[in-house]
Design an enzyme around this catalytic site. Structure first.
Site, PDB file in Angstrom:
ATOM      1  N   LYS A 133     -14.838  75.272  13.556  1.00 38.03           N
ATOM      2  CA  LYS A 133     -13.669  74.948  14.382  1.00 38.03           C
ATOM      3  C   LYS A 133     -14.000  73.978  15.509  1.00 38.03           C
ATOM      4  CE  LYS A 133     -10.512  78.809  13.681  1.00 38.03           C
ATOM      5  NZ  LYS A 133      -9.634  79.789  14.327  1.00 38.03           N
ATOM      6  N   LYS A 214      -9.689  78.912  -0.808  1.00 35.21           N
ATOM      7  CA  LYS A 214      -8.779  80.023  -0.564  1.00 35.21           C
ATOM      8  C   LYS A 214      -7.475  79.489   0.028  1.00 35.21           C
ATOM      9  CE  LYS A 214      -9.156  84.000   2.163  1.00 35.21           C
ATOM     10  NZ  LYS A 214      -9.877  84.951   2.989  1.00 35.21           N
ATOM     11  N   LYS A 217      -3.764  79.018   5.864  1.00 32.81           N
ATOM     12  CA  LYS A 217      -2.691  78.641   6.785  1.00 32.81           C
ATOM     13  C   LYS A 217      -2.878  77.229   7.292  1.00 32.81           C
ATOM     14  CE  LYS A 217      -2.780  82.183   9.889  1.00 32.81           C
ATOM     15  NZ  LYS A 217      -2.354  83.019  11.017  1.00 32.81           N
TER      16      LYS A 217
END
Ligand code: TRP
Length: 349
Positions: A133, A214, A217
């Site tokens: 991140k 996967k 979001k």
């Protein structure tokens, strides 16, 4: 000689004995849109535990602040209610679970501070989520680095024994154990050491546009057709399912099918509750179009009632806020007991 920073393996605190009944805690950040992967991999599994364990499901809005550039205050507040309403719409019963918004129980922030004080920096720097991140960001707030100690606080405040999370969050739960054990070593037995429970393979939904990742979001924000969001209308769902990646052949046997087709088959199996032998037999000799059509029907049959309940819940704001505040009151009572142990152990007056 300087003292070596303790590594997790040198920590020996065994922790406070587990409570007689399992305590389950999990949470979702109120950012982006919840999708079918979250429903099948998290919400639906949570619903299945609500009769067996003491269960606490939180909307972790403080975590959403760790990327402050992405926060719009009006949107964040609305999203927090939206996620809570989706918990309820998915079947979590407010009489059986505590369902609340993280920032409503101030003890989460309070304990996070204390845990920050016992957490070696090196443990935070090596978290893979921090690395990914913070990469490519111009400015990184220290909240992004200490994200895991806030998550540890969430879990430890309630003497949690079991934390149902996706595989990507396993490292955070391990971190929580390590911090709890380190605290227990330094200040005496205070925290229960939790375990992660990761759902089995079938509950793992891959991206419709890329079956190697996967369903996520954050990817869904820029890639239409990547995810099926729980609040998508019928047309959008149809488009996503019908344009899902397959291949140029017609192999619908799970064993030998390509990853995109495997994802569709396994989704179909999870949604219908049929095992793979049944699913294989059903689509034998059929093209991908037939599989997609059948899958679309199952997806809509799952989403429609959920969306109807969601609309009812959101239509009664006062009712929803009442549920959340009552749950927060009960959570606060429990959190206060743990915080008192922490205060006693550390000498906070
Ligand atoms: N980090 C989790 C995620 O992104 C969200 C989370 C915050 C959480 N606190 C938690 C999950 C405590 C389980 C338990 O998915």
């Amino acid at each position: 000689m300087t003292q070596a920073v303790p590594t997790p393996s040198s920590v020996t605190g065994q922790g406070v004995p587990h409570p007689a009944r399992q305590r389950v805690f999990s949470g979702v950040q109120p950012t982006g849109d919840l999708h079918l992967g979250t429903y099948l991999g998290a919400l639906k599994q949570w619903v299945a535990t609500q009769d067996e364990a003491e269960t606490i499901f939180c909307v972790v809005d403080l975590h959403a602040l760790t990327v402050p550039e992405a926060v719009d205050p009006v949107v964040l507040r609305e999203k927090s209610l939206e996620v809570a309403a989706l918990y309820l719409a998915a079947g979590l019963d407010p009489e059986k679970n505590l369902i609340f918004i993280q920032s409503h129980v101030r003890e989460h922030s309070e304990l996070a501070w204390v845990l920050n004080c016992v957490t070696p920096l090196g443990w935070l720097y090596r978290m893979t989520q921090f690395k990914s991140k913070s990469e490519a960001r111009e400015s990184v707030g220290s909240g992004l680095l200490t994200y895991p100690t806030l998550m540890a606080a969430d879990i430890l405040l309630y003497d949690t024994t079991s934390v149902p999370v996706g595989d990507d969050q396993r490292q955070h739960v391990e971190f929580t154990r390590d911090v709890a054990a380190r605290f227990n070593n330094l200040f005496g037995e205070t925290f229960v050491l939790p375990n992660a429970t990761v759902p089995e393979e079938g509950a793992r939904v891959m991206g419709l546009d890329d079956p190697m990742v996967k369903m996520s979001k954050s990817l869904a924000v820029t890639r239409p057709g990547h995810a099926i969001n729980l609040l998508d209308d019928e047309k959008t769902v149809q488009k996503a399912v019908m344009s899902a990646v397959t291949d140029s052949g017609r192999d619908t046997r799970f064993e030998t099918a390509s990853p995109g087709v495997q994802n569709l088959l396994s989704l179909y199996g999870v949604l219908t509750g049929e095992d793979m032998a049944h699913v294989d037999a059903k689509f034998d000799e059929q093209g991908y179009g037939a599989l997609k059509k059948a899958l679309l029907g199952e997806v809509l049959a799952t989403l429609k009632p959920l969306q109807t309940r969601y609309a009812e819940i959101m239509g009664d704001r006062a009712g929803l806020e009442h549920i959340l505040s009552r749950s927060a009151d009960r959570a606060r009572e429990r959190a206060a007991v743990t915080m008192q142990r922490v205060r006693d152990a550390t000498g906070l007056a």
